[in-house]
Design a protein around this motif. Structure first.
Motif, PDB file in Angstrom:
ATOM      1  N   SER A  80       0.817  -1.225   0.000  1.00 46.40           N
ATOM      2  CA  SER A  80       0.000   0.000   0.000  1.00 46.40           C
ATOM      3  C   SER A  80       0.846   1.269   0.000  1.00 46.40           C
ATOM      4  CB  SER A  80      -0.959   0.008   1.191  1.00 46.40           C
ATOM      5  OG  SER A  80      -0.263  -0.131   2.411  1.00 46.40           O
ATOM      6  N   PHE A  81       1.945   1.276   0.724  1.00 44.59           N
ATOM      7  CA  PHE A  81       2.816   2.451   0.776  1.00 44.59           C
ATOM      8  C   PHE A  81       3.432   2.732  -0.597  1.00 44.59           C
ATOM      9  CE2 PHE A  81       3.245   0.496   5.073  1.00 44.59           C
ATOM     10  CZ  PHE A  81       2.541   1.463   5.778  1.00 44.59           C
ATOM     11  N   GLU A  82       3.835   1.677  -1.286  1.00 45.31           N
ATOM     12  CA  GLU A  82       4.417   1.840  -2.623  1.00 45.31           C
ATOM     13  C   GLU A  82       3.361   2.250  -3.635  1.00 45.31           C
ATOM     14  OE1 GLU A  82       7.481   2.112  -3.216  1.00 45.31           O
ATOM     15  OE2 GLU A  82       8.290   1.230  -1.386  1.00 45.31           O
ATOM     16  N   ARG A  83       2.185   1.676  -3.526  1.00 46.89           N
ATOM     17  CA  ARG A  83       1.117   2.046  -4.462  1.00 46.89           C
ATOM     18  C   ARG A  83       0.811   3.539  -4.354  1.00 46.89           C
ATOM     19  NH1 ARG A  83      -3.915  -1.447  -4.221  1.00 46.89           N
ATOM     20  NH2 ARG A  83      -4.300  -0.236  -6.083  1.00 46.89           N
ATOM     21  N   GLU A  84       0.670   4.027  -3.125  1.00 44.19           N
ATOM     22  CA  GLU A  84       0.408   5.459  -2.956  1.00 44.19           C
ATOM     23  C   GLU A  84       1.548   6.283  -3.553  1.00 44.19           C
ATOM     24  OE1 GLU A  84      -0.355   8.969   0.330  1.00 44.19           O
ATOM     25  OE2 GLU A  84       0.434   7.050   1.052  1.00 44.19           O
ATOM     26  N   ALA A  85       2.788   5.910  -3.265  1.00 43.18           N
ATOM     27  CA  ALA A  85       3.937   6.674  -3.746  1.00 43.18           C
ATOM     28  C   ALA A  85       4.051   6.639  -5.271  1.00 43.18           C
ATOM     29  CB  ALA A  85       5.219   6.178  -3.091  1.00 43.18           C
ATOM     30  N   TYR A  86       3.899   5.462  -5.875  1.00 37.40           N
ATOM     31  CA  TYR A  86       4.012   5.373  -7.333  1.00 37.40           C
ATOM     32  C   TYR A  86       2.872   6.105  -8.041  1.00 37.40           C
ATOM     33  CZ  TYR A  86       7.989   2.209  -7.509  1.00 37.40           C
ATOM     34  OH  TYR A  86       9.251   1.667  -7.406  1.00 37.40           O
ATOM     35  N   ILE A  87       1.666   5.971  -7.542  1.00 39.44           N
ATOM     36  CA  ILE A  87       0.524   6.620  -8.190  1.00 39.44           C
ATOM     37  C   ILE A  87       0.624   8.138  -8.118  1.00 39.44           C
ATOM     38  CG2 ILE A  87      -1.977   6.994  -7.949  1.00 39.44           C
ATOM     39  CD1 ILE A  87      -2.150   3.933  -7.300  1.00 39.44           C
ATOM     40  N   ASN A  88       1.208   8.666  -7.046  1.00 40.90           N
ATOM     41  CA  ASN A  88       1.220  10.111  -6.835  1.00 40.90           C
ATOM     42  C   ASN A  88       2.589  10.764  -7.002  1.00 40.90           C
ATOM     43  OD1 ASN A  88      -1.646  10.577  -5.907  1.00 40.90           O
ATOM     44  ND2 ASN A  88      -0.998   8.911  -4.578  1.00 40.90           N
ATOM     45  N   GLU A  89       3.593  10.013  -7.395  1.00 40.93           N
ATOM     46  CA  GLU A  89       4.946  10.570  -7.457  1.00 40.93           C
ATOM     47  C   GLU A  89       5.100  11.708  -8.466  1.00 40.93           C
ATOM     48  OE1 GLU A  89       7.470   7.225  -8.354  1.00 40.93           O
ATOM     49  OE2 GLU A  89       6.830   7.153 -10.450  1.00 40.93           O
ATOM     50  N   GLN A  90       4.307  11.721  -9.517  1.00 46.52           N
ATOM     51  CA  GLN A  90       4.438  12.778 -10.526  1.00 46.52           C
ATOM     52  C   GLN A  90       3.696  14.054 -10.153  1.00 46.52           C
ATOM     53  OE1 GLN A  90       3.985  11.510 -14.562  1.00 46.52           O
ATOM     54  NE2 GLN A  90       5.098   9.615 -14.187  1.00 46.52           N
ATOM     55  N   ASP A  91       2.841  13.980  -9.158  1.00 47.20           N
ATOM     56  CA  ASP A  91       2.132  15.161  -8.666  1.00 47.20           C
ATOM     57  C   ASP A  91       3.001  15.819  -7.601  1.00 47.20           C
ATOM     58  OD1 ASP A  91       0.505  17.072  -7.531  1.00 47.20           O
ATOM     59  OD2 ASP A  91      -1.167  15.714  -7.127  1.00 47.20           O
ATOM     60  N   LEU A  92       3.756  16.820  -8.000  1.00 45.22           N
ATOM     61  CA  LEU A  92       4.714  17.442  -7.091  1.00 45.22           C
ATOM     62  C   LEU A  92       4.037  18.257  -5.991  1.00 45.22           C
ATOM     63  CD1 LEU A  92       7.496  18.449  -9.647  1.00 45.22           C
ATOM     64  CD2 LEU A  92       7.215  16.317  -8.362  1.00 45.22           C
ATOM     65  N   ASN A  93       2.735  18.435  -6.085  1.00 42.77           N
ATOM     66  CA  ASN A  93       1.971  19.131  -5.043  1.00 42.77           C
ATOM     67  C   ASN A  93       1.178  18.163  -4.163  1.00 42.77           C
ATOM     68  OD1 ASN A  93       2.665  21.873  -5.706  1.00 42.77           O
ATOM     69  ND2 ASN A  93       1.478  21.552  -7.580  1.00 42.77           N
ATOM     70  N   TYR A  94       1.340  16.876  -4.399  1.00 37.95           N
ATOM     71  CA  TYR A  94       0.551  15.871  -3.683  1.00 37.95           C
ATOM     72  C   TYR A  94       0.672  15.992  -2.172  1.00 37.95           C
ATOM     73  CZ  TYR A  94      -1.055  11.375  -1.933  1.00 37.95           C
ATOM     74  OH  TYR A  94      -1.699  10.400  -1.215  1.00 37.95           O
ATOM     75  N   LEU A  95       1.850  16.185  -1.660  1.00 37.74           N
ATOM     76  CA  LEU A  95       2.032  16.225  -0.209  1.00 37.74           C
ATOM     77  C   LEU A  95       1.342  17.431   0.435  1.00 37.74           C
ATOM     78  CD1 LEU A  95       5.681  14.937   0.130  1.00 37.74           C
ATOM     79  CD2 LEU A  95       3.579  13.794   0.871  1.00 37.74           C
ATOM     80  N   LYS A  96       1.096  18.468  -0.341  1.00 42.32           N
ATOM     81  CA  LYS A  96       0.405  19.649   0.193  1.00 42.32           C
ATOM     82  C   LYS A  96      -1.070  19.358   0.454  1.00 42.32           C
ATOM     83  CE  LYS A  96       3.483  22.872  -2.096  1.00 42.32           C
ATOM     84  NZ  LYS A  96       3.610  23.841  -3.194  1.00 42.32           N
ATOM     85  N   SER A  97      -1.648  18.467  -0.339  1.00 44.74           N
ATOM     86  CA  SER A  97      -3.083  18.185  -0.212  1.00 44.74           C
ATOM     87  C   SER A  97      -3.377  16.791   0.343  1.00 44.74           C
ATOM     88  CB  SER A  97      -3.759  18.326  -1.579  1.00 44.74           C
ATOM     89  OG  SER A  97      -3.217  17.389  -2.484  1.00 44.74           O
ATOM     90  N   ARG A  98      -2.357  16.014   0.577  1.00 47.23           N
ATOM     91  CA  ARG A  98      -2.520  14.632   1.032  1.00 47.23           C
ATOM     92  C   ARG A  98      -3.153  14.604   2.421  1.00 47.23           C
ATOM     93  NH1 ARG A  98       0.317  11.105   4.333  1.00 47.23           N
ATOM     94  NH2 ARG A  98       0.314   8.939   3.647  1.00 47.23           N
ATOM     95  N   SER A  99      -4.157  13.750   2.572  1.00 45.10           N
ATOM     96  CA  SER A  99      -4.795  13.600   3.877  1.00 45.10           C
ATOM     97  C   SER A  99      -3.976  12.639   4.744  1.00 45.10           C
ATOM     98  CB  SER A  99      -6.227  13.091   3.728  1.00 45.10           C
ATOM     99  OG  SER A  99      -6.229  11.830   3.110  1.00 45.10           O
ATOM    100  N   CYS A 100      -4.164  12.739   6.019  1.00 47.93           N
ATOM    101  CA  CYS A 100      -3.453  11.896   6.970  1.00 47.93           C
ATOM    102  C   CYS A 100      -3.806  10.420   6.741  1.00 47.93           C
ATOM    103  CB  CYS A 100      -3.816  12.321   8.392  1.00 47.93           C
ATOM    104  SG  CYS A 100      -2.851  11.495   9.653  1.00 47.93           S
ATOM    105  N   LEU A 101      -2.804   9.580   6.762  1.00 45.39           N
ATOM    106  CA  LEU A 101      -2.960   8.137   6.562  1.00 45.39           C
ATOM    107  C   LEU A 101      -3.585   7.784   5.210  1.00 45.39           C
ATOM    108  CD1 LEU A 101      -4.161   7.192  10.168  1.00 45.39           C
ATOM    109  CD2 LEU A 101      -1.828   7.078   9.272  1.00 45.39           C
ATOM    110  N   ALA A 102      -3.281   8.568   4.206  1.00 46.74           N
ATOM    111  CA  ALA A 102      -3.853   8.371   2.873  1.00 46.74           C
ATOM    112  C   ALA A 102      -3.511   7.017   2.260  1.00 46.74           C
ATOM    113  CB  ALA A 102      -3.406   9.501   1.937  1.00 46.74           C
ATOM    114  N   PHE A 103      -2.425   6.405   2.701  1.00 44.39           N
ATOM    115  CA  PHE A 103      -2.025   5.107   2.149  1.00 44.39           C
ATOM    116  C   PHE A 103      -3.105   4.042   2.348  1.00 44.39           C
ATOM    117  CE2 PHE A 103      -0.791   4.825   6.555  1.00 44.39           C
ATOM    118  CZ  PHE A 103      -1.110   3.525   6.890  1.00 44.39           C
ATOM    119  N   ARG A 104      -4.001   4.245   3.338  1.00 43.59           N
ATOM    120  CA  ARG A 104      -5.025   3.234   3.637  1.00 43.59           C
ATOM    121  C   ARG A 104      -5.930   2.950   2.453  1.00 43.59           C
ATOM    122  NH1 ARG A 104      -8.119   5.460   8.482  1.00 43.59           N
ATOM    123  NH2 ARG A 104      -7.807   7.306   7.221  1.00 43.59           N
TER     124      ARG A 104
END
Length: 107
Positions: A80-104
């Motif tokens: 799950s951690f890798e899926r979240e990272a790979y799916i969102n790695e190209q969105d350089l603003n992802y961490l600004k809008s990412r909700s807590c525990l989003a990997f779930r």
């Protein structure tokens, strides 16, 4: 903090995150924004789970997925951690809008 070490990085990978460090294989990878963003997503995941539980969860989930699919690479990519990272790695603003525990939502 970004460190450079080709000896820490497993074969076939360009980087690894070991809180609080992002370790990259070569200095030139520091300019790879997608890779650095991928690793920063892991930093956030590790911090949310208070670091040690992240590594335990990561290892257990890998083992479960490996037993299920019998393929090392597929098991790794479906953590799950890798899926979240790979799916969102190209969105350089992802961490600004990412909700807590989003990997779930990638379990």
């Amino acid at each position: 903090m970004i460190l450079i070490s080709k000896h820490i990085i497993p074969k076939g990978f360009q980087g690894i995150t070991l809180y609080p460090f992002v370790v990259l294989r070569t200095p030139s990878l520091k300019t790879n924004q997608v890779l650095v963003n991928h690793e920063r997503i892991h930093l956030k995941q590790q911090l949310e789970l208070l670091i040690l539980p992240f590594y335990i969860w990561y290892a257990v989930e890998f083992l479960i997925r490996f037993v299920h699919c019998k393929n090392w690479h597929m098991a790794y990519r479906n953590i799950s951690f890798e899926r979240e990272a790979y799916i969102n790695e190209q969105d350089l603003n992802y961490l600004k809008s990412r909700s807590c525990l989003a990997f779930r939502k990638y379990i």
